[in-house]
Write a protein that holds these residues in place. Structure first.
Motif, PDB file in Angstrom:
ATOM      1  N   LYS A 153       0.835  -1.210   0.000  1.00  0.00           N
ATOM      2  CA  LYS A 153       0.000   0.000   0.000  1.00  0.00           C
ATOM      3  C   LYS A 153       0.869   1.259   0.000  1.00  0.00           C
ATOM      4  N   ASP A 154       1.959   1.233   0.770  1.00  0.00           N
ATOM      5  CA  ASP A 154       2.871   2.390   0.787  1.00  0.00           C
ATOM      6  C   ASP A 154       3.458   2.634  -0.605  1.00  0.00           C
ATOM      7  N   LEU A 155       3.832   1.544  -1.279  1.00  0.00           N
ATOM      8  CA  LEU A 155       4.379   1.700  -2.635  1.00  0.00           C
ATOM      9  C   LEU A 155       3.310   2.216  -3.594  1.00  0.00           C
ATOM     10  N   LEU A 156       2.069   1.745  -3.428  1.00  0.00           N
ATOM     11  CA  LEU A 156       0.986   2.258  -4.275  1.00  0.00           C
ATOM     12  C   LEU A 156       0.817   3.761  -4.080  1.00  0.00           C
ATOM     13  N   ASP A 157       0.893   4.210  -2.825  1.00  0.00           N
ATOM     14  CA  ASP A 157       0.789   5.650  -2.563  1.00  0.00           C
ATOM     15  C   ASP A 157       1.914   6.414  -3.265  1.00  0.00           C
ATOM     16  N   THR A 158       3.124   5.873  -3.175  1.00  0.00           N
ATOM     17  CA  THR A 158       4.270   6.531  -3.814  1.00  0.00           C
ATOM     18  C   THR A 158       4.114   6.554  -5.325  1.00  0.00           C
ATOM     19  N   THR A 159       3.760   5.421  -5.907  1.00  0.00           N
ATOM     20  CA  THR A 159       3.636   5.361  -7.372  1.00  0.00           C
ATOM     21  C   THR A 159       2.457   6.199  -7.867  1.00  0.00           C
ATOM     22  N   ARG A 160       1.459   6.380  -7.012  1.00  0.00           N
ATOM     23  CA  ARG A 160       0.342   7.260  -7.392  1.00  0.00           C
ATOM     24  C   ARG A 160       0.852   8.682  -7.601  1.00  0.00           C
ATOM     25  N   THR A 161       1.751   9.120  -6.730  1.00  0.00           N
ATOM     26  CA  THR A 161       2.370  10.442  -6.887  1.00  0.00           C
ATOM     27  C   THR A 161       3.260  10.478  -8.122  1.00  0.00           C
ATOM     28  N   TRP A 162       4.084   9.425  -8.275  1.00  0.00           N
ATOM     29  CA  TRP A 162       4.944   9.348  -9.460  1.00  0.00           C
ATOM     30  C   TRP A 162       4.111   9.420 -10.739  1.00  0.00           C
ATOM     31  N   SER A 163       3.030   8.668 -10.755  1.00  0.00           N
ATOM     32  CA  SER A 163       2.201   8.597 -11.958  1.00  0.00           C
ATOM     33  C   SER A 163       1.655   9.967 -12.330  1.00  0.00           C
ATOM     34  N   ARG A 164       1.189  10.708 -11.319  1.00  0.00           N
ATOM     35  CA  ARG A 164       0.637  12.040 -11.596  1.00  0.00           C
ATOM     36  C   ARG A 164       1.714  12.970 -12.164  1.00  0.00           C
ATOM     37  N   ILE A 165       2.900  12.955 -11.551  1.00  0.00           N
ATOM     38  CA  ILE A 165       3.994  13.827 -12.008  1.00  0.00           C
ATOM     39  C   ILE A 165       4.456  13.432 -13.410  1.00  0.00           C
ATOM     40  N   LEU A 166       4.644  12.131 -13.633  1.00  0.00           N
ATOM     41  CA  LEU A 166       5.160  11.672 -14.926  1.00  0.00           C
ATOM     42  C   LEU A 166       4.151  11.900 -16.046  1.00  0.00           C
ATOM     43  N   LEU A 167       2.869  11.689 -15.741  1.00  0.00           N
ATOM     44  CA  LEU A 167       1.855  11.921 -16.769  1.00  0.00           C
ATOM     45  C   LEU A 167       1.787  13.398 -17.139  1.00  0.00           C
ATOM     46  N   GLU A 168       1.924  14.263 -16.131  1.00  0.00           N
ATOM     47  CA  GLU A 168       1.939  15.707 -16.404  1.00  0.00           C
ATOM     48  C   GLU A 168       3.141  16.069 -17.279  1.00  0.00           C
ATOM     49  N   MET A 169       4.309  15.514 -16.942  1.00  0.00           N
ATOM     50  CA  MET A 169       5.500  15.752 -17.764  1.00  0.00           C
ATOM     51  C   MET A 169       5.284  15.242 -19.186  1.00  0.00           C
ATOM     52  N   GLN A 170       4.752  14.037 -19.281  1.00  0.00           N
ATOM     53  CA  GLN A 170       4.564  13.433 -20.600  1.00  0.00           C
ATOM     54  C   GLN A 170       3.645  14.288 -21.468  1.00  0.00           C
ATOM     55  N   ASN A 171       2.565  14.793 -20.877  1.00  0.00           N
ATOM     56  CA  ASN A 171       1.639  15.638 -21.645  1.00  0.00           C
ATOM     57  C   ASN A 171       2.320  16.926 -22.090  1.00  0.00           C
ATOM     58  N   HIS A 172       3.126  17.531 -21.188  1.00  0.00           N
ATOM     59  CA  HIS A 172       3.855  18.749 -21.560  1.00  0.00           C
ATOM     60  C   HIS A 172       4.876  18.454 -22.657  1.00  0.00           C
ATOM     61  N   MET A 173       5.540  17.307 -22.538  1.00  0.00           N
ATOM     62  CA  MET A 173       6.538  16.956 -23.547  1.00  0.00           C
ATOM     63  C   MET A 173       5.888  16.708 -24.905  1.00  0.00           C
ATOM     64  N   GLN A 174       4.712  16.086 -24.903  1.00  0.00           N
ATOM     65  CA  GLN A 174       3.999  15.863 -26.161  1.00  0.00           C
ATOM     66  C   GLN A 174       3.593  17.193 -26.790  1.00  0.00           C
ATOM     67  N   ASP A 175       3.124  18.122 -25.940  1.00  0.00           N
ATOM     68  CA  ASP A 175       2.771  19.454 -26.451  1.00  0.00           C
ATOM     69  C   ASP A 175       3.995  20.159 -27.031  1.00  0.00           C
ATOM     70  N   PHE A 176       5.124  20.054 -26.314  1.00  0.00           N
ATOM     71  CA  PHE A 176       6.338  20.706 -26.800  1.00  0.00           C
ATOM     72  C   PHE A 176       6.813  20.063 -28.096  1.00  0.00           C
ATOM     73  N   ASN A 177       6.737  18.743 -28.187  1.00  0.00           N
ATOM     74  CA  ASN A 177       7.156  18.073 -29.418  1.00  0.00           C
ATOM     75  C   ASN A 177       6.325  18.535 -30.609  1.00  0.00           C
ATOM     76  N   SER A 178       5.010  18.660 -30.388  1.00  0.00           N
ATOM     77  CA  SER A 178       4.145  19.148 -31.473  1.00  0.00           C
ATOM     78  C   SER A 178       4.535  20.575 -31.857  1.00  0.00           C
ATOM     79  N   PHE A 179       4.784  21.403 -30.821  1.00  0.00           N
ATOM     80  CA  PHE A 179       5.163  22.789 -31.080  1.00  0.00           C
ATOM     81  C   PHE A 179       6.504  22.870 -31.807  1.00  0.00           C
TER      82      PHE A 179
END
Length: 723
Positions: free
Chosen positions: A604-630
C-alpha cells in the motif's frame, strides 16, 4: 493366493496397495510377472456379479473399443482362480485428479497452467467418446487419472467405464448411474430423492458432470453447496441446482435454512486469471443448465473449449493501475485486435495505450500478427502505460478467511481444522509472493517510464538547439534582406513584422530550456526515490518467513494426522497435542501479522508513492507531447521561412543588377562582385547550419548511448525464491 497377495496367470498385486475403491470393484497397484511393469488391476466384488451379464461385460467391451491418449488403456482381461474377471489397465503414477485437489496446496483450485492441462485432456478424451458414440455417465475428479509424462508434465486420462454405454446424440436412456455431487439434477431427483419419474436422459448429462468437475478443479470447491453439505441436505442441493438463474455457475447457502447466494463469476480465491475466466465462465454457464433442452450440446461445448485451448496468453502489467492481466488471444490475430482485447480487460482506450518490454518502447503496427509479440511470462510481462490518469486503489488479491479454531480438545476436529488451515496458509504464501512480484514490476516499470521521459527531455533540448540554429539563420537572412531593401528600396513593413516575431521566439527559447531542465531535475529526484526502494526490495524476506511458518503448521498437521489415526491418546500425547495447539494459534497470528502489517502495508505504501509518481510523470509526458508538437511545427515553419527568404534575397539581388546600356563598365563590375559575395556569404551560413545540426545529431546519439549503457549495467532486482 495368500492373504496379502493375489494374482492371475500374468499379474500379481498386494491387497494392501489399494489405488481406489468403488461400489462394485477395487483397484490395486500390480505388476506384470515377466517384465515387472506397474499396472492397475481392477478386481470386481461379489455385488458386481448380481448385475446382468450384459452390464458386467460392458466395461470390458468399452475399453476394448476405445483407444486414445486421454483414456486409460486396457492391457488385458484375466481371471482369478475363482473365475472372477479382472481388468489389467495402465497404471497412472500421479493418482487421480481428486487426489490432487485434496492436497492442501490446491484447496483453492489448481494453478492456471495445470487447469488448462486438465481442460485439454478432458475435452480431448470426451471428444473421443463422442466420436465412438459412448456416454460415460460418471465423470468426476475421482475418475480422471493423472500420468506424469517424461517431460514432467501431467497427462490426464478418463477411467472407470463401468457405467458407460453406447449412445448417439439423439438417443435417450432410463437407467441411473453416477456420483451424487456430480449427478445431473433430473437423475439426482430420481435416485437421491426417490421421486418416481419417467424422464429419459441424453448425452448432455455427461456435460453437467464435466461442468461440476471443471468448477471443482478451478476453485477447489463444489459449485452447489447447502449449508450442511450436499450429502446431508439433499432437498436443498436439488433446490440449488434446479432453481439456479440463467448464467449463474454456483450457488452457496451460508446459514442453515438461509437464502442461496448465486454468482456468475468464479470466486476471488481462484488462481485463474481474469483473461481465462472470461472465456471459461460462459462454458460453465452453458453446460451447468438443468433443463436438458437449454443445455449446450457437445458440438457447442467442443467448439467453445477448443477455441479457449487454441488461444495463447500474453502477460500484461498495467503500470498505473498496478494490475496484472493475461490476454488470451489467437496467435493469428492482428495487433489491432490485441489492442482491443487489452482495452476491454483494462478499460484503457486503444489511443491511450503505450507498451514497453524489458524497459524499452515496443513499436507495433496494427497489421502485425500476435505471434510476433515477444514471449511473456507473469514475471516478464509487457508493461502497459496509459496516457490518461488511472487509479490503483485495489489490492491484486483478497485475504482468505481462516476458520475458527476448535476450543475443546478433539483429535478429529483438530485434524480437520489443521487440514483447512494448511490450505489457507498456502493461499497466504501465494499472496505474499504475488505482492512481492507486483512491487518488483511497479519499481521496474516506473524506472522504465522515467528513463523514457529522460530520453524525451534530451531530445527536447536537442530540438531547442536546432530551433536556435534555424532562428539565427532566419534572423541573419531577414537582417540582410532588410538592409538591402533599406539601401535600394522603400522599407518593407512586412519584413519588419516577421523580424519582430522571430525575435519573440528567440526570447521565449530560454524559458523552454529552463522548463525542460526542471523536468530533468524532477526526474533525477524521482529516480533517486525509485533506486532507494529498489535497493530495499531484495532484503525483504517475507516470502521466506511465510515459508517457514507454513512448514511449522504442516508439521503440526502431520502430528494431528497421527493423533487422529490413534483416536484415543495417552496423557502425555494429549498434553503434547494441546501444546501444539497453542503453537498453532501463535503461528496463525504470525501469518496474519506478516501479511497485514508487513506485506500488504508495504504494498500500500508503494501504491501511494507510485500514485504520486504517476501524476507527475503523466503531467511531464503531456507537456513533452505538447512541446514536441510545437517544436516540430516550428522547425517546419522556420525551414519554410528560410526558403522564402532565400527566394526573396535572390529576387532583390537580381533587381540590383544593372540594366541600362549607358552604365559605366566599373559600376557593372562592382555590382557583379557584390552579388557574388552575397551568395558566397549565404553558402557559408548554410554550411555552418549544417555543421551545427550534425553536432546536435551527434549529441543525441551520444545521449542515447549513455542511456542504453545505464540500462544495461543497472542491476536487476531480486525476485521471490518461489514463484
Amino acid at each position: 493366493m495368500s492373504e496379502m497377495t493375489a494374482s492371475t496367470p500374468s499379474y500379481l498385486w498386494s491387497l494392501q496397495d489399494v489405488l481406489g475403491q468403488g461400489a462394485t470393484a477395487c483397484v490395486y497397484k500390480g505388476r506384470n510377472k515377466r517384465s515387472g511393469e506397474l499396472v492397475a488391476v481392477k478386481v470386481f466384488n461379489l455385488a458386481s456379479y448380481n448385475r446382468t451379464h450384459e452390464v458386467q461385460m460392458r466395461e470390458f467391451d468399452m475399453l476394448r473399443k476405445l483407444n486414445h491418449k486421454n483414456i486409460v488403456e486396457l492391457f488385458d482381461v484375466e481371471e482369478l482362480p475363482s473365475k472372477q474377471k479382472v481388468l489389467v489397465m495402465e497404471f497412472c503414477s500421479g493418482g487421480s485428479l481428486l487426489n490432487l485437489l485434496e492436497q492442501p496446496e490446491n484447496a483453492f483450485g489448481l494453478a492456471e497452467t495445470e487447469f488448462l492441462t486438465v481442460l485439454q485432456c478432458v475435452v480431448q478424451g470426451m471428444n473421443h467418446l463422442r466420436e465412438n458414440g459412448v456416454v460415460h455417465r460418471d465423470i468426476k475428479p475421482g475418475n480422471i487419472m493423472r500420468q506424469m509424462g517424461e517431460d514432467g508434465r501431467s497427462i490426464y486420462k478418463l477411467t472407470d467405464f463401468g457405467a458407460a454405454r453406447e449412445l448417439e446424440d439423439d438417443e435417450k436412456f432410463m437407467s441411473i448411474y453416477g456420483t451424487e455431487e456430480y449427478l445431473h439434477p433430473d437423475m439426482y431427483e430420481r435416485v437421491m430423492l426417490r421421486k418416481p419419474q419417467q424422464k429419459s436422459y441424453g448425452v448432455s448429462v455427461d456435460l453437467w458432470s464435466v461442468g461440476v468437475t471443471f468448477y471443482h478443479t478451478a476453485t477447489g470447491s463444489l459449485p452447489f453447496m447447502p449449508f450442511r453439505g450436499p450429502r446431508k441436505d439433499k432437498q436443498t442441493m436439488y433446490k440449488i441446482t434446479t432453481e439456479k438463474p440463467a448464467g449463474a455457475i454456483c450457488g452457496l447457502q451460508r446459514v442453515a435454512n438461509g437464502p442461496i447466494e448465486w454468482s456468475t463469476y468464479l470466486p476471488d480465491s481462484c488462481q485463474l486469471s481474469q483473461g481465462l475466466q472470461m472465456h471459461l465462465v460462459p462454458v460453465l454457464a452453458g453446460i451447468l443448465e438443468a433443463d436438458q433442452e437449454r443445455c449446450w450440446g457437445f458440438e457447442q461445448f467442443f467448439t467453445a473449449t477448443t477455441d479457449i485451448l487454441q488461444r495463447q496468453p500474453v502477460h500484461l502489467f498495467a503500470l498505473q493501475q498496478a494490475m496484472a492481466h493475461s490476454i488470451y488471444i489467437h496467435h493469428y490475430s492482428t495487433v489491432s485486435v490485441f489492442f482491443e482485447e487489452v482495452a476491454m480487460q483494462t478499460g484503457i482506450d486503444v489511443q491511450h495505450q503505450q507498451l514497453l518490454y524489458l524497459g524499452h518502447e515496443l513499436p507495433l503496427e496494427g497489421s502485425m500478427k500476435v505471434v510476433n509479440l515477444p514471449h511473456t511470462t507473469a514475471s516478464r510481462p509487457l508493461i502497459l502505460l496509459s496516457h490518461r490518469p488511472e487509479t490503483n486503489n485495489s489490492l491484486p488479491v483478497r485475504e482468505p478467511e481462516t476458520p475458527i479454531m476448535p476450543a475443546k480438545f478433539d483429535v478429529f476436529a483438530d485434524y480437520n481444522f489443521t487440514k483447512i488451515v494448511v490450505g489457507v496458509v498456502h493461499q497466504y504464501q501465494r499472496i505474499v509472493q504475488l505482492l512481492h512480484l507486483h512491487r518488483e514490476l511497479l519499481l521496474e516499470g516506473y524506472y522504465s517510464y522515467m528513463m523514457i521521459l529522460h530520453r524525451a527531455c534530451g531530445e527536447a533540448m536537442d530540438s531547442i538547439a536546432r530551433i536556435s540554429i534555424r532562428l539565427k539563420a532566419c534572423l541573419s537572412l531577414q537582417h540582410r534582406i532588410f538592409t538591402l531593401r533599406g539601401r535600394h528600396a522603400s522599407e518593407n513593413q512586412g519584413a519588419a513584422d516577421k523580424n519582430d516575431r522571430l525575435q519573440q521566439v528567440t526570447e521565449h527559447l530560454p524559458g523552454y530550456t529552463a522548463a525542460i531542465q526542471e523536468f530533468q531535475n524532477r526526474l533525477d529526484h524521482l529516480q533517486i526515490e525509485q533506486a532507494k526502494l529498489a535497493e530495499i526490495l531484495p532484503s525483504d524476506k517475507s516470502c521466506q518467513k511465510m515459508q517457514m511458518l507454513l512448514q511449522k503448521i504442516v508439521a503440526i498437521h502431520q502430528l494431528y494426522h497421527k493423533d487422529r489415526l490413534l483416536g484415543k491418546l495417552s496423557y502425555n500425547d494429549e498434553q503434547i497435542h494441546k501444546f501444539e495447539k497453542i503453537h498453532l494459534s501463535s503461528h496463525i497470528k504470525r501469518v496474519k501479522s506478516l501479511i497485514r502489517e508487513n506485506c500488504m502495508q508495504k504494498y500500500k505504501d508503494l501504491l501511494d508513492t507510485t500514485r504520486t509518481w504517476s501524476r507527475i510523470l503523466l503531467e511531464m509526458q503531456n507537456h513533452m507531447q505538447d512541446f514536441n508538437s510545437f517544436s516540430t511545427g516550428l522547425l517546419a515553419d522556420l525551414e519554410m521561412s528560410e526558403q522564402h527568404q532565400n527566394k526573396a534575397l535572390d529576387r532583390i539581388l537580381v533587381t540590383l543588377q544593372p540594366s541600362g546600356a549607358g552604365q559605366q563598365h566599373g559600376e557593372i563590375e562592382l555590382r557583379d562582385k557584390e552579388l557574388m559575395l552575397s551568395r558566397m556569404y549565404h553558402l557559408k551560413e548554410e554550411m555552418e547550419i549544417l555543421g551545427q545540426e550534425l553536432q546536435c545529431s551527434n549529441s543525441i546519439i551520444e545521449s542515447l548511448e549513455a542511456v542504453h549503457s545505464a540500462v544495461a549495467v543497472r542491476p536487476s532486482m531480486a525476485r521471490p525464491a518461489t514463484l
